[in-house]
Scaffold this active site. Sequence first.
Site: not given
Length: 292
Positions: A52, A96, A119
């Site tokens: 990322k 994460q 997300d």
Amino acid sequence: MAQIINGKLISQAIKDEVKQEVEALSGQGIMVTLAVVQVGNDPASTVYVNNKKKACEYTGIRSLSYTFPENAKQEELLSLIQELNSREDVNGILVQLPLPAHMDADSVIEAISPVKDVDGFHPQNVGALCIGKPGFVPCTPAGIIELLKRSGISIAGKECVVIGRSNIVGKPMALLLLRENGTVTIAHSRTEDLKTVAGRADILVAATGRAKMITSEYVKPGAAVIDVGMDRDENNKLCGDVDFDDVSRTAGAITPVPGGVGPMTIAMLMKNCLHAVRMQGKVDPARKKQEG
Ligand code: NDP
């Protein structure tokens, strides 16, 4: 032999588009910024986080990196999230997953401001997707819609079967296909006669986490088969939920693993960072209108 849907090429095109937009925003004095938070040092998470960050570097998005030790207290993580929520210069926040067992992932996700939830996991964004309001869409299913569209596979009116009903893949995938006017069925481990259900699909999305489970017996000839799985075969080699060698002889189009859905997830995360800037009302409205 099926058309191979090349996720590497399509994701590269998306990252290039994002890069251009990031440059344009920087010309307006807007620096797109993503905060990436990792707790512990799970090797797979470290690989994802690094990928990322690399994609941020490529597209010109500024990434801020925060790491906590495995035994960090949930309060410490929540207090960082609060700080990032209130920072004007941070557009997106990504924690994460998975988190260590002593943390409650739902509370952590709910702590992220819905307008920075790149997300798309916050309940407000999940609800928005359900009722067709603007919001963030989870990256993997959003990437699959892009793969289909950019490969010339139409969704409207088609029989779409999604195997898997997780909150991060299966359910949002089904909602997105519905939004595109597909006729959608969600199958799961309790579905009876899965071969017949899957065999009706013009577009079949496999998101089970079961290595090579989907053989040609599950696939209608000519169907588009999207393989979300990131599994390991008997030789510990990366493979998908679909038996590629077998199914590629029956399907009309198919995504490989690796090089199919995987690269799209990160490309869509970059796109969501741009979306965050718009959601936060940071883009000059006159310009936004011009861009349509
Ligand atoms: P989950 O384990 O959360 O969900 C799996 C789903 O598959 C469940 O709904 C389960 O049904 C269903 N399922 C499991 N076995 C069967 C079976 N034999 N027949 C029918 N349905 C079955 O997984 P995720 O959704 O998180 O991930 C799915 C796969 O996608 C994994 O391989 C994961 O690694 C991969 N993945 C890849 C990403 C990428 O970027 N490429 C991103 C995210 C995930 P039930 O609900 O009844 O238990």
